[in-house]
Enzyme design. Structure first.
Site, PDB file in Angstrom:
ATOM      1  CD1 TRP A   1      -2.203  -1.971   0.159  1.00 57.72           C
ATOM      2  CD2 TRP A   1      -2.969  -1.367   2.174  1.00 57.72           C
ATOM      3  NE1 TRP A   1      -3.242  -2.802   0.483  1.00 57.72           N
ATOM      4  CE2 TRP A   1      -3.730  -2.461   1.708  1.00 57.72           C
ATOM      5  CE3 TRP A   1      -3.270  -0.825   3.420  1.00 57.72           C
ATOM      6  CZ2 TRP A   1      -4.776  -3.014   2.449  1.00 57.72           C
ATOM      7  CZ3 TRP A   1      -4.305  -1.369   4.162  1.00 57.72           C
ATOM      8  CH2 TRP A   1      -5.051  -2.447   3.674  1.00 57.72           C
TER       9      TRP A   1
ATOM     10  CD  GLU B   1       7.997   2.993  -4.399  1.00 53.97           C
ATOM     11  OE1 GLU B   1       7.458   2.825  -3.294  1.00 53.97           O
ATOM     12  OE2 GLU B   1       7.411   2.765  -5.478  1.00 53.97           O
TER      13      GLU B   1
ATOM     14  N   GLY C   1       8.930   4.722 -13.602  1.00 56.02           N
ATOM     15  CA  GLY C   1       9.855   4.431 -14.693  1.00 56.02           C
ATOM     16  C   GLY C   1       9.332   4.846 -16.031  1.00 56.02           C
TER      17      GLY C   1
ATOM     18  CB  SER D   1       2.763  -1.985 -14.100  1.00 57.25           C
ATOM     19  OG  SER D   1       3.505  -0.811 -13.890  1.00 57.25           O
TER      20      SER D   1
ATOM     21  N   GLY E   1       1.520  -3.119  -6.327  1.00 61.26           N
ATOM     22  CA  GLY E   1       1.479  -1.792  -5.717  1.00 61.26           C
ATOM     23  C   GLY E   1       0.147  -1.116  -6.015  1.00 61.26           C
ATOM     24  N   GLY E   2       0.133  -0.280  -7.061  1.00 61.38           N
ATOM     25  CA  GLY E   2      -1.036   0.549  -7.378  1.00 61.38           C
ATOM     26  C   GLY E   2      -2.360  -0.209  -7.381  1.00 61.38           C
TER      27      GLY E   2
HETATM   28  C1  PEP Z   1       5.756  -2.066  -6.106  1.00 61.87           C
HETATM   29  O1  PEP Z   1       6.053  -0.907  -5.855  1.00 61.87           O
HETATM   30  O2  PEP Z   1       6.142  -3.002  -5.382  1.00 61.87           O
HETATM   31  C2  PEP Z   1       4.941  -2.295  -7.288  1.00 61.87           C
HETATM   32  C3  PEP Z   1       5.001  -3.461  -7.855  1.00 61.87           C
HETATM   33  O3  PEP Z   1       4.183  -1.240  -7.693  1.00 61.87           O
HETATM   34  P1  PEP Z   1       3.162  -1.206  -8.938  1.00 61.87           P
HETATM   35  O4  PEP Z   1       2.383  -2.475  -8.927  1.00 61.87           O
HETATM   36  O5  PEP Z   1       2.327   0.002  -8.682  1.00 61.87           O
HETATM   37  O6  PEP Z   1       4.019  -1.079 -10.160  1.00 61.87           O
END
Ligand code: PEP
Length: 256
Positions: free
Chosen positions: A9, A95, A174, A214, A235-236
């Protein structure tokens, strides 16, 4: 081996919002035996959510922790303090490596801190776009894995999860490119090879390797069917309850 669907999150949701999300998620998913659902809420929400979580359905993860257990480290929270609240912790996320300047040495100590405190580290490795362009992906992955696992014994590697997250494929950072299943397969095979060199083939086979970058309900199936991928770090899409549930359901379909 189980499949892992882990929602990161990041810096999102107030404590109240996190609690409402968890409540709704738990109502929507059954108790899967072959899928381990994990969510990594912000630190401030971990304590209240640890009282609310149905651990038969899902587990909690930290997003970070400090490598020393106690002491004069203003602002930090240790794995000794997280122990009992979480079962997993994301370590070495890009990050933290690139925005917070965490190096392999720090990642190594954090992995050790997790294991010492009975928390399963989810060790993230991945190259940035220019490293891939210059053909350095294999070296970067090797350095990050060897660095992160330096203190991890053959016995303890069975308590570690590795996540391959190409930084250029993570949303918001990215190139807005998606990793192809072939690109993922190549790096995951490399990770398995390095784990086999370090711990032997049989032990390496037992280490879950996840993919992240993603992931959404439409591409989750393709990544989950990449050979030797044991789950997803999301993530998102994990912030949108319906999408996260759909990804879990895709994992269930792929599994059966
Ligand atoms: C992440 O930051 O671990 C990640 C996979 O982010 P996203 O799914 O948003 O690319």
């Amino acid at each position: 081996m189980k499949s892992y669907i882990v929602g990161n999150w990041k810096l999102n949701f107030t404590v109240g919002e996190a609690s409402i999300y968890l409540h709704k998620l738990q109502k929507k998913i059954p108790n899967y035996r072959d899928i381990q659902v994990v969510v990594a809420p912000p630190l401030v929400a971990l304590q209240p959510l640890s009282l609310q979580v149905d651990r038969h359905k899902l587990k909690l993860a930290g997003q970070n922790g400090f490598y020393r257990d106690f002491g004069a480290f203003t602002g930090e929270t240790s794995f000794a303090q997280l122990r009992g609240l979480v079962d997993y912790c994301i370590i070495g996320h890009s990050e933290r490596r690139y925005i917070l300047r965490e190096d392999d040495k720090m990642v190594q100590k954090k992995v050790a801190g997790c294991i010492r405190n009975k928390i399963t580290p989810i060790l993230c490795v991945g190259e940035i776009e220019s490293e891939r362009a210059f053909g350095e992906t294999a070296d970067v992955i090797r350095d990050q894995l060897l660095g992160g696992l330096r203190d991890v014994s053959e016995e303890d590697i069975t308590k570690v999860i590795v996540a391959y997250e190409p930084v250029w494929a993570i949303s918001g950072h990215g190139s807005a490119k998606l990793a192809t299943p072939d690109e993922v397969a190549e790096v995951v095979a490399l990770i398995r090879g390095i784990l086999a060199e370090l711990y032997g083939g049989e032990v390496a086979e037992g280490v879950p390797v996840l993919f992240g970058g993603s992931v959404n309900p439409s591409n989750a199936g393709a990544y989950l069917t990449v050979p030797q991928v044991n789950g997803l770090l999301v993530g998102g899409a994990s912030l949108i309850l319906g999408e996260f549930v759909d990804i879990i359901e895709v994992a269930k379909r792929v599994k059966s």
